[in-house]
Design a protein around this motif. Structure first.
Motif, PDB file in Angstrom:
ATOM      1  N   ALA A 135       0.818  -1.211   0.000  1.00  0.00           N
ATOM      2  CA  ALA A 135       0.000   0.000   0.000  1.00  0.00           C
ATOM      3  C   ALA A 135       0.856   1.267   0.000  1.00  0.00           C
ATOM      4  O   ALA A 135       0.556   2.242  -0.705  1.00  0.00           O
ATOM      5  CB  ALA A 135      -0.939  -0.012   1.194  1.00  0.00           C
ATOM      6  N   ILE A 177      -9.230   5.099   3.147  1.00  0.00           N
ATOM      7  CA  ILE A 177     -10.013   4.266   4.077  1.00  0.00           C
ATOM      8  C   ILE A 177     -11.446   4.783   4.156  1.00  0.00           C
ATOM      9  O   ILE A 177     -12.405   4.015   4.101  1.00  0.00           O
ATOM     10  CB  ILE A 177      -9.343   4.252   5.472  1.00  0.00           C
ATOM     11  N   VAL A 181     -14.983   2.687   2.848  1.00  0.00           N
ATOM     12  CA  VAL A 181     -16.105   2.351   3.729  1.00  0.00           C
ATOM     13  C   VAL A 181     -17.409   2.354   2.917  1.00  0.00           C
ATOM     14  O   VAL A 181     -18.344   1.625   3.225  1.00  0.00           O
ATOM     15  CB  VAL A 181     -16.169   3.361   4.900  1.00  0.00           C
TER      16      VAL A 181
ATOM     17  N   ASP B 350     -12.211   3.782  13.785  1.00  0.00           N
ATOM     18  CA  ASP B 350     -13.047   4.931  14.110  1.00  0.00           C
ATOM     19  C   ASP B 350     -14.509   4.504  13.938  1.00  0.00           C
ATOM     20  O   ASP B 350     -14.954   4.209  12.835  1.00  0.00           O
ATOM     21  CB  ASP B 350     -12.684   6.066  13.132  1.00  0.00           C
ATOM     22  N   MET B 354     -16.717   4.022  10.476  1.00  0.00           N
ATOM     23  CA  MET B 354     -17.036   2.640  10.093  1.00  0.00           C
ATOM     24  C   MET B 354     -18.538   2.421   9.866  1.00  0.00           C
ATOM     25  O   MET B 354     -18.950   1.433   9.249  1.00  0.00           O
ATOM     26  CB  MET B 354     -16.532   1.702  11.196  1.00  0.00           C
ATOM     27  N   LEU B 357     -20.139   1.272   6.500  1.00  0.00           N
ATOM     28  CA  LEU B 357     -19.857  -0.129   6.180  1.00  0.00           C
ATOM     29  C   LEU B 357     -20.817  -1.038   6.941  1.00  0.00           C
ATOM     30  O   LEU B 357     -21.333  -2.020   6.401  1.00  0.00           O
ATOM     31  CB  LEU B 357     -18.401  -0.455   6.549  1.00  0.00           C
ATOM     32  N   ARG B 406     -13.368  -6.521   8.727  1.00  0.00           N
ATOM     33  CA  ARG B 406     -13.043  -5.921   7.422  1.00  0.00           C
ATOM     34  C   ARG B 406     -12.340  -4.586   7.597  1.00  0.00           C
ATOM     35  O   ARG B 406     -11.392  -4.258   6.878  1.00  0.00           O
ATOM     36  CB  ARG B 406     -14.327  -5.724   6.600  1.00  0.00           C
ATOM     37  N   GLN B 407     -12.805  -3.831   8.580  1.00  0.00           N
ATOM     38  CA  GLN B 407     -12.188  -2.527   8.816  1.00  0.00           C
ATOM     39  C   GLN B 407     -10.766  -2.702   9.360  1.00  0.00           C
ATOM     40  O   GLN B 407      -9.862  -1.955   8.988  1.00  0.00           O
ATOM     41  CB  GLN B 407     -13.061  -1.708   9.787  1.00  0.00           C
ATOM     42  N   GLU B 409      -8.816  -5.174   8.693  1.00  0.00           N
ATOM     43  CA  GLU B 409      -8.002  -5.597   7.551  1.00  0.00           C
ATOM     44  C   GLU B 409      -7.604  -4.389   6.701  1.00  0.00           C
ATOM     45  O   GLU B 409      -6.456  -4.261   6.259  1.00  0.00           O
ATOM     46  CB  GLU B 409      -8.829  -6.588   6.724  1.00  0.00           C
ATOM     47  N   LEU B 410      -8.570  -3.480   6.500  1.00  0.00           N
ATOM     48  CA  LEU B 410      -8.296  -2.282   5.707  1.00  0.00           C
ATOM     49  C   LEU B 410      -7.223  -1.416   6.381  1.00  0.00           C
ATOM     50  O   LEU B 410      -6.298  -0.929   5.723  1.00  0.00           O
ATOM     51  CB  LEU B 410      -9.598  -1.489   5.534  1.00  0.00           C
ATOM     52  N   LEU B 411      -7.358  -1.261   7.683  1.00  0.00           N
ATOM     53  CA  LEU B 411      -6.366  -0.459   8.407  1.00  0.00           C
ATOM     54  C   LEU B 411      -4.999  -1.118   8.353  1.00  0.00           C
ATOM     55  O   LEU B 411      -3.979  -0.442   8.211  1.00  0.00           O
ATOM     56  CB  LEU B 411      -6.809  -0.263   9.862  1.00  0.00           C
ATOM     57  N   THR B 413      -3.941  -2.982   5.945  1.00  0.00           N
ATOM     58  CA  THR B 413      -3.450  -2.780   4.574  1.00  0.00           C
ATOM     59  C   THR B 413      -2.729  -1.433   4.461  1.00  0.00           C
ATOM     60  O   THR B 413      -1.684  -1.322   3.827  1.00  0.00           O
ATOM     61  CB  THR B 413      -4.639  -2.814   3.587  1.00  0.00           C
ATOM     62  N   PHE B 414      -3.325  -0.432   5.077  1.00  0.00           N
ATOM     63  CA  PHE B 414      -2.736   0.913   4.983  1.00  0.00           C
ATOM     64  C   PHE B 414      -1.774   1.210   6.127  1.00  0.00           C
ATOM     65  O   PHE B 414      -1.250   2.322   6.223  1.00  0.00           O
ATOM     66  CB  PHE B 414      -3.834   1.970   4.934  1.00  0.00           C
ATOM     67  N   THR B 416      -2.287   1.792   9.204  1.00  0.00           N
ATOM     68  CA  THR B 416      -2.654   2.946  10.039  1.00  0.00           C
ATOM     69  C   THR B 416      -3.174   2.537  11.401  1.00  0.00           C
ATOM     70  O   THR B 416      -3.682   3.360  12.136  1.00  0.00           O
ATOM     71  CB  THR B 416      -3.733   3.795   9.347  1.00  0.00           C
TER      72      THR B 416
END
Lengths: 323, 417
Positions: A135, A177, A181, B350, B354, B357, B406-407, B409-411, B413-414, B416
């Motif tokens: 990323a 991010i 969402v 957050d 979120m 979603l 899922r959230q 996993e997204l965090l 990925t980045f 953060t």
């Protein structure tokens, strides 16, 4: 009912509003406004939810035409329109295939740019791209090749939900991010500074026409979700305060985009005119907002026409398969 | 020809005419997202709606019939600003269950306890005044304090409730800054949103501090009778009459649609509340007051509260079991009554961001930010277990787990979180 009486010709319209989407609230408000205007114009109107009772309600209401005032997925992505097509019920607005293409901002940008319409340079990134590649490196590449500020937005969403204007690379990941969402695909687009115009295009059966462009001037510099739904937060100008020739050129561009995308009876094309007077296509709205502060009703009223008469003629055009 | 600059249309021609405090009223994306909650496909763990289906309708029908036959003309008429005398007398019985003994003279009926809070805000709060509150605190009270342009200072709160040491420290610091403190606002039993109950020892210390420091305590107690095991400690108002204003409600032990609450206040404050009530409403609804009065007089209302307790206990258990099954790594409060769990999310998530979603996944919750006046609560969310069935609670928390995963996993990925 006596055949031939005025009542016998009353147009029966079923409005679909609500749905399960992030814009449900706006859809319900829009649906009620459209219903009020159509009723005032003499139509018989029923508002329904697009739910498991849809077919039962169609059988019960026997509409001449259905008007999907649905925002977000299922309303704008074409799926519901496919079902209505299969059921052979005329409906107002874009066909399923056109809605599916226009609703995806990334695809819409490609289609209109192929037709020679300028749209801000952008990159479209599915969430998986970041998962599969590193990323940080992906964001580095983006940052190197794009000039900040940029706009990060979900590819499929509306009402500015999930949209962030990013001033520098450090805030890019947070904006991604926030966009993911709402949708698994996000667009990073060059931010164009200028005057925002919303141009509604309608086709009552005699060809596409652009309604007067509405200029948007946010009180606090932002045209986000809250500003869109709260009266007082935006100043709207109809006619727009730009040079007439620029407005005319923008309206022509909007008609072209509407037709390229095949949006039939109505759409709202959002553009921005930069400081050099160049008009950039931002996005097309398959099911524009119809609330008391929405842009399309303002544009209609600016022509001097009544909302009810215009909505009625759009519904009639749909019933007759015109537009 | 006029050379005036075009003014544009902002759809509010009175924008320049509003009072400054109108700016404290705001909409948000979160509010709009809650519109989907009305769809049956969505499991709402968001709103604190009492499960009124558990209230036998024949009980209310019987109350209605007897009210109309015996007091119909009074029920349909204006009433007094203090509220119906018979109902005030019956409220004494309700409050006695919390250890409070009071005179009917000191009770003021309001349109829900929310209106009681609003009247108190109007009577006491000037712009810039300070209200001390728990961390987190009830969103409806924060809205009122904001409307009266008060500053809310959140105090340290743990599983025993508000920390008296932090109360003392904060009073000292705020006064050193020249700030004027008007209230300490508390939901001491099964708090909204935390589910936490203030310990007996702390109640006494807090009362002692506030008495000494001349600060009014607003003891807001809608959930006190909805305990699942042991009764909570008696109300602070039961041992302190001068510096505690007690707010009660029929919304949770009967039905919120009736909109009847009450305030028990020291006589001088009570007088002003009655005047304020008359000024705002002329009188609270005579009709619903008398309906409740009939219900209290002729039905087993305590038995009905016991029924509610059983239902909410089962739902609390379902929520905690689902949390243990699907989100075992998350910290959550374990309330002994009331309606709510307060959940702490993994680092970096957050809850407000979120929510879209979650809506996509057909589950709704209330982001923690709603319960803070200072932007806090991003890493928390409130789960309401009062309204959905146990099966739906399980389904909702299962969906929520999917959203959080899922959230996360997204965090990741980045990078953060």
């Amino acid at each position: 009912m006596i055949p031939g009486s005025e009542k016998a010709h009353q147009l029966r319209v079923q409005i679909l509003a609500g749905g399960i989407s992030h814009e449900r609230d706006i859809s319900l408000k829009s649906g009620r406004r459209v219903a009020d205007a159509l009723t005032d114009a003499g139509a018989f109107v029923v508002i329904r939810e697009p739910d498991e009772h849809l077919f039962a309600h169609i059988a019960e209401d026997k509409p001449d035409v259905i008007w999907p005032v649905l925002h977000g997925a299922s309303g704008e992505d074409g799926s519901l329109r496919d079902i209505l097509t299969l059921a052979a019920i005329p409906f107002v607005g874009a066909t399923a295939a056109s809605a599916r293409l226009a609703w995806d901002k990334a695809i819409a940008k490609v289609l209109v740019s192929r037709a020679g319409i300028q749209t801000p340079p952008s990159v479209t990134l599915p969430k998986e791209t970041f998962r599969e590649l590193d990323a940080e490196q992906v964001l580095d590449q983006v940052s190197k090749h794009m000039t900040f500020p940029v706009v990060v937005k979900p590819a499929r969403s509306g009402s500015a939900q999930g949209v962030t204007i990013v001033e520098d690379a450090t805030h890019l990941s947070r904006a991604m991010i926030d966009a993911y969402v709402y949708c698994d695909v996000a667009i990073i687009e060059k931010f164009i500074s200028g005057t925002e115009l919303a141009i509604s295009v309608i086709n009552e059966g005699a060809g596409s026409i652009a309604l007067p462009a509405v200029e948007i001037e946010p009180r606090h510099g932002r045209f986000g979700y809250d500003e869109r739904v709260v009266a007082g937060e935006i100043n709207y100008y109809v006619p727009a305060r730009l040079d007439h020739s620029i407005v005319a050129k923008s309206e022509k561009l909007a008609i072209k985009a509407h037709e390229e995308l095949g949006l039939r009876h109505l759409s709202r094309i959002d553009v921005i005119v930069d400081e050099a007077g160049v008009t950039w296509f931002l996005e097309a709205n398959v099911a524009p907002g119809m609330t008391e502060t929405s842009l399309m009703p303002q544009a209609i009223q600016a022509t001097g026409a009544s909302l009810g008469q215009v909505y009625l003629s759009l519904a009639e055009a749909a019933r007759l398969g015109r537009g | 020809m006029s050379n005036e600059t075009p003014r544009g249309n902002n759809f509010d021609h009175w924008l320049d005419s509003y009072a400054a405090r109108a700016n404290t009223l705001s909409v948000s994306e979160v509010r709009a997202l809650f519109a989907v909650v009305s769809r049956p496909e969505v499991v709402s763990l968001a709103g604190g709606m009492p499960y009124v289906s558990a209230l036998p309708k024949e009980l209310m029908e019987a109350s209605f019939d007897s009210m109309m036959s015996e007091r119909g003309n009074f029920a349909l008429q204006y009433g007094g600003g203090q509220g119906d005398l018979r109902l005030r007398d019956q409220i004494r019985e309700v409050m006695a269950l919390e250890g409070i003994h009071a005179s009917v003279e000191d009770i003021v009926i309001t349109t829900g306890s929310q209106q009681g809070l609003d009247l108190l805000g109007g009577l006491f709060l000037d712009a810039g005044d300070v209200v001390l509150a728990e961390s987190p605190s009830y969103v409806g009270a924060l809205g009122i304090f904001r409307h009266y342009e008060a500053h809310v200072e959140h105090l340290v709160t743990d599983d025993q409730g508000l920390d008296p040491d932090d109360l003392e420290r904060s009073i000292k610091e705020l006064r050193a800054e020249g700030r004027r403190i008007k209230f300490l606002y508390l939901v001491p039993n099964f708090g909204n949103p935390s589910g936490v109950t203030l310990s007996e020892e702390r109640r006494h210390r807090i009362v002692e501090i506030c008495r000494r420091e001349h600060i009014l305590i607003l003891e807001d107690n809608p959930y006190g009778l909805l305990y699942f095991g042991e009764k909570p400690p008696v109300a602070m108002r039961s041992y302190e009459e001068d510096c505690v204003i007690y707010l009660g409600s029929f919304s949770k032990i009967l039905a919120p649609g009736l909109r009847v609450g009450y305030v028990l206040a020291p006589p001088a404050i009570r007088d002003k509340l009655v005047l304020a009530n008359e000024s705002a409403l002329l009188s609270p609804s005579t009709f619903t007051q008398m309906l409740i009065s009939e219900y209290l007089a002729k039905s087993d209302w305590q038995g009905q509260i016991d029924t509610f307790r059983g239902i909410y206990r089962e739902r609390r258990d379902a929520a905690l079991e689902a949390m243990a099954e699907y989100l075992p790594h998350l910290e959550t409060t374990r309330p002994d009554g009331g309606f709510y769990l307060w959940v702490t999310l993994p680092e970096g998530i957050d809850s407000k961001a979120m929510l879209p979603l979650a809506v996509t996944e057909l589950v709704a919750y209330t982001p923690g930010t709603a319960f803070y006046a200072n932007g806090g609560g991003r890493s928390n969310l409130r789960i309401s277990f009062c309204y959905p069935t146990p099966d739906n609670i399980n389904l909702g928390i299962k969906r929520l787990a999917n959203v959080i995963n899922r959230q996360t996993e997204l965090l990741e990925t980045f990078g953060t979180n």
